[in-house]
Enzyme design. Structure first.
Site, short mmCIF file in Angstrom:
data_model
loop_
_atom_site.label_atom_id
_atom_site.label_comp_id
_atom_site.label_asym_id
_atom_site.label_seq_id
_atom_site.Cartn_x
_atom_site.Cartn_y
_atom_site.Cartn_z
N ASN A 76 56.30 42.28 21.59
CA ASN A 76 55.49 41.69 20.80
C ASN A 76 55.80 40.60 20.45
O ASN A 76 56.95 40.01 20.20
CB ASN A 76 55.47 42.74 19.74
CG ASN A 76 55.03 43.96 19.97
OD1 ASN A 76 54.47 44.37 21.05
ND2 ASN A 76 55.00 45.06 18.84
N GLY A 77 54.66 39.85 20.28
CA GLY A 77 55.01 38.30 19.66
C GLY A 77 54.32 37.43 20.65
O GLY A 77 53.71 37.53 21.61
N LYS B 18 43.48 45.21 14.32
CA LYS B 18 43.47 45.72 12.99
C LYS B 18 44.73 44.76 12.31
O LYS B 18 44.70 44.54 11.19
CB LYS B 18 44.08 47.12 12.87
CG LYS B 18 44.07 47.63 11.33
CD LYS B 18 42.72 47.63 10.75
CE LYS B 18 42.70 47.84 9.31
NZ LYS B 18 41.83 47.28 8.45
N GLU C 20 33.74 36.97 1.33
CA GLU C 20 34.02 38.30 1.99
C GLU C 20 32.77 38.87 2.82
O GLU C 20 33.11 39.54 3.60
CB GLU C 20 34.87 39.14 0.95
CG GLU C 20 34.91 40.52 1.18
CD GLU C 20 35.86 40.77 2.51
OE1 GLU C 20 36.46 39.73 2.94
OE2 GLU C 20 35.93 42.04 3.14
N HIS D 58 25.34 19.92 -1.80
CA HIS D 58 26.51 19.04 -1.30
C HIS D 58 26.48 19.17 0.29
O HIS D 58 27.58 18.54 1.09
CB HIS D 58 27.82 19.25 -1.76
CG HIS D 58 27.62 19.11 -3.33
ND1 HIS D 58 27.47 17.62 -3.88
CD2 HIS D 58 27.89 20.02 -4.21
CE1 HIS D 58 27.46 17.76 -5.06
NE2 HIS D 58 27.72 19.19 -5.43
N ARG E 267 45.27 49.85 15.51
CA ARG E 267 45.58 48.74 15.29
C ARG E 267 44.77 47.67 16.13
O ARG E 267 44.94 46.37 15.95
CB ARG E 267 47.16 48.43 15.32
CG ARG E 267 48.02 49.35 14.30
CD ARG E 267 49.41 49.20 14.86
NE ARG E 267 50.02 48.18 14.79
CZ ARG E 267 51.17 47.63 14.15
NH1 ARG E 267 51.61 48.60 13.25
NH2 ARG E 267 51.55 46.62 14.13
N LYS F 103 32.76 40.03 6.69
CA LYS F 103 32.14 41.19 7.03
C LYS F 103 31.03 41.35 8.17
O LYS F 103 31.12 41.84 9.23
CB LYS F 103 31.65 42.17 5.89
CG LYS F 103 32.59 42.68 4.92
CD LYS F 103 33.80 43.68 5.68
CE LYS F 103 34.80 42.94 6.27
NZ LYS F 103 35.96 42.63 5.48
N GLU G 34 32.17 39.80 11.52
CA GLU G 34 33.34 40.42 12.17
C GLU G 34 32.32 41.65 12.87
O GLU G 34 32.86 41.73 14.14
CB GLU G 34 34.17 41.05 11.16
CG GLU G 34 35.19 40.37 10.76
CD GLU G 34 36.22 41.30 10.03
OE1 GLU G 34 36.01 41.58 8.70
OE2 GLU G 34 37.53 41.55 10.33
N CYS H 202 49.59 44.34 19.41
CA CYS H 202 50.54 44.86 20.19
C CYS H 202 51.60 45.93 19.41
O CYS H 202 51.73 45.80 18.18
CB CYS H 202 51.54 43.88 20.77
SG CYS H 202 50.61 42.67 21.93
N TRP I 257 47.43 43.38 22.82
CA TRP I 257 46.25 43.02 22.50
C TRP I 257 46.53 41.45 23.05
O TRP I 257 47.58 40.53 22.44
CB TRP I 257 46.12 42.84 20.79
CG TRP I 257 45.28 42.22 20.35
CD1 TRP I 257 43.72 42.67 20.18
CD2 TRP I 257 45.08 40.66 19.93
NE1 TRP I 257 42.82 41.88 19.57
CE2 TRP I 257 43.70 40.56 19.55
CE3 TRP I 257 45.88 39.58 19.66
CZ2 TRP I 257 43.18 39.51 18.66
CZ3 TRP I 257 45.51 38.48 19.23
CH2 TRP I 257 44.20 38.35 18.61
#
Ligand code: M6R
Length: 610
Positions: free
Chosen positions: A101-102, A605, A482, A505, A27, A486, A489, A2, A75
């Site tokens: 926002n929030g 983002k 990581e 394990h 964003r 990727k 995502e 947002c 968002w």
């Protein structure tokens, strides 16, 4: 995520707000809207799903003569991305308008109270309770200011709010709690934004609001009262010393590919003025100023989320190995709620690309009372985290626009190497070798990028698998995590990262011919032979294997199905080369699937809510 933009002055407010919202687009958001009062003091409320530019045809249908407007990019958290759920939200009389926002955590309770009072709700959002609640108290107390204060006192959660009302068409109210908001000061005009980047092209003179500040903003006056301290606050403006960060695509099809290919430059930029290789020196100005405190630390806690957290894990190996200081890395979202011993001799290091991640900010807030040193490793200059920390190091990686973080990770790990070297004060046998290695790192990173066609070939061979296991040891364990992130995502393929030694394990149960493994098995790892044994265990169970191996390692080619070769490098720098390769691997699968690479579904983002 947002974003809020507001304007009051002598220019066309809706256009300024629209431009500001566009500056926040990268964003991530799913709908946008704005509101202003026309010359007859009637509200024009315009909202729409999709891009900010979708508001333009709607704006063209109304009289745009307006000098005050507030706008928002949403968002979705509570309620689908629909135009009804988009902000601004309003009361039933359409006299009060709010962008938020929030998250309002007690919205269900408030909604039910207000419904009982006869209020009708038009959205599924938590935010809509705000204008209704203000309306309720305004009518009860017969004074807008008092009504607003009473409403704010009932809200539980986090917020940055811009509020306008038809009784005061020349005033914007703004307030915040754990969500950033900044006022821009111009000549007989004021701006408002959740991120200074949205207004930087107009003014660099800003006032950052603090928690519980309530600002009353008109064309040529600002009054700020702090509702928690119950007094008027002295207004202190500051001059931002940076420009709006702009990034153009150039010849690239999207920002993610551009940002991956920026790796060599990113490494150089991270080291400029900091790595004095010929003198064997690492100079970190941001840390030098807190040297006296750094001399007495006995523990470092690194906090971050997502990719920044994984960079922190590389940092843990690095700082412990090179500087011999115990390090603990924690997910910011967990850290902030944990009850654990914390002393003044512990340093907290927050890692964040955006510098606006709510969880990471909350982690820093949590340690406020302990009197410990707060450091930041941040990319976005002037961001909230950069301002909340006592000292730190900027990435200087430039704007990262793709939602999936790539160059920020490269930069964060490069700087963590510098921090580890700095903290080691040269007392490590690998000190100079590592410094020399960083000097060569951009060339080696370029060598990985030069293999893009080969990486793409392998990626295309595996693009239709539904699951992947990524494994690595030591520095390459966080890289495996990581790399898997990727892939998840941007391709929506399920992938799990594991420490190679851990697969027996449990995860080994998943392995069959439909479940490929991507194994990072590079020479720099002292545990290479053990990783090769893990690869054999997977092979025996019929799992296809792609290995990231060091150039010249012929042995691995005989065991695995496909090999991608990387230049030889020292441990922590090798992790950077592996990461670039895994970024490209995920990228080419997403490209082959025709997905929206820069803005994957459901993600934003900058994650400014918990
Ligand atoms: O801006 P930050 O580094 O604080 O963001 C943290 C995470 O939200 C971020 O790394 C996220 O996981 C990325 N989408 C990863 O590619």
């Amino acid at each position: 995520m947002c974003g809020i933009v507001g304007y009051i002055g002598h220019k066309q407010a809706s256009d300024i707000v629209l431009n500001g919202l566009e500056a926040l687009e990268y964003r991530g958001y799913d709908s946008a809207g704005l509101v202003f009062f026309d010359q007859q003091n009637r509200p024009e409320l315009i909202k729409q799903t999709g891009r900010v530019k979708n508001l333009l045809p709607l704006l063209d249908q109304v009289n745009r003569a307006n000098q005050l407007a507030i706008g928002h990019t949403r968002w979705a958290t509570h309620g689908l991305p629909t135009s009804n759920n988009a902000h601004p939200h309003t009361n039933n009389d359409q006299t009060i308008f709010v962008v938020h926002n929030g998250i309002i955590e007690n919205y269900l309770q408030l909604k039910s109270l207000l419904t009982n009072q006869g209020y009708t709700f038009n959205s599924e959002t938590d935010s809509e309770v705000i204008p209704m609640l203000i309306d309720y108290y305004y009518k009860k107390l017969k004074n807008f200011d008092n009504g607003l204060r009473a409403a704010l006192a009932d809200l539980k959660g986090t917020y940055a709010l811009a509020i306008i009302n038809s009784q005061q068409p020349d005033t914007i109210y703004a307030t915040r709690l754990s969500s950033p908001l900044v006022i821009g000061v111009g000549q007989d005009e004021h701006y408002l934004a959740s991120d200074p980047n949205a207004i930087l092209e107009h003014t660099k003179k800003v006032i950052f609001l603090e928690d519980y500040d309530l600002a009353i903003i008109s064309k040529n006056k600002i009054e700020i009262n702090n509702l928690s301290k119950k007094r008027r606050r002295k207004i202190k403006s500051e001059l931002l010393d940076y420009d709006q960060e702009k990034s153009e695509l150039g010849n690239y099809p999207n920002f993610m590919l551009k940002e991956i290919f920026q790796a060599p430059t990113t490494i150089k930029e991270a080291c400029v003025g900091r790595l004095l290789a010929d003198q064997g020196l690492v100079k970190l100005g941001g840390l030098e100023m807190v040297n006296s405190q750094l001399n007495y630390i006995d523990r470092i806690v690194i906090v971050g989320c997502g990719t920044s957290y994984y960079a922190g894990l590389v940092g843990e190996y690095l700082i412990e190995e090179l500087a011999n200081i115990p390090v603990e890395v924690q997910l910011a979202s967990e850290f902030k709620y944990r009850k654990e011993p914390f002393s003044r001799s512990t340093v907290i290091l927050a890692i964040s690309q955006s510098g606006e991640t709510a969880d990471t900010m909350a982690a820093l807030e949590k340690v406020d009372g302990y009197g410990c040193l707060k450091l930041g490793l941040v990319n976005a200059v002037g961001s909230s985290i950069a301002r909340m920390t006592d000292a730190g190091v900027y990435c200087h990686a430039g704007p990262e626009k793709a939602v999936a973080s790539t160059k920020a990770f490269i930069s964060q790990v490069t700087i963590l190497i510098l921090i580890a070297l700095y903290l080691s004060k040269g007392n490590n046998q690998d000190y100079q070798a590592l410094i020399n290695e960083i000097v060569n790192l951009p060339t080696k990173a370029q060598a990985v990028l030069d293999q893009a066609a080969n990486i793409k070939k392998v990626a295309l061979k595996y693009k239709d698998y539904a699951n992947f296991l990524y494994i690595g040891r030591g520095y390459n364990y966080p890289c495996a995590l990581e790399g898997a992130l990727k892939l998840k995502e941007i391709t929506y393929i399920h992938a799990e990262g594991y420490a190679a030694g851990e697969i027996k394990h449990g995860p080994l149960a998943l392995i069959d011919k439909s479940f490929p493994t991507l194994a990072i098995a590079v020479n720099s790892s002292p545990l290479l032979n053990k990783t090769i044994s893990n690869i054999e265990e997977i092979k025996t169970r019929g799992g296809p294997i792609i290995a990231l191996a060091t150039m010249g390692n012929k042995k691995l080619a005989r065991i695995v199905d496909d090999v991608i070769y990387l230049p030889d490098a020292l441990g922590p720098t090798q992790a950077i080369l592996s990461a670039i390769c895994l970024q490209l691997f995920a990228y080419y699968i997403a490209e082959a699937k025709g997905l929206n690479i820069d803005q994957p579904r459901n993600l934003a983002k900058s994650v400014t809510v918990e």
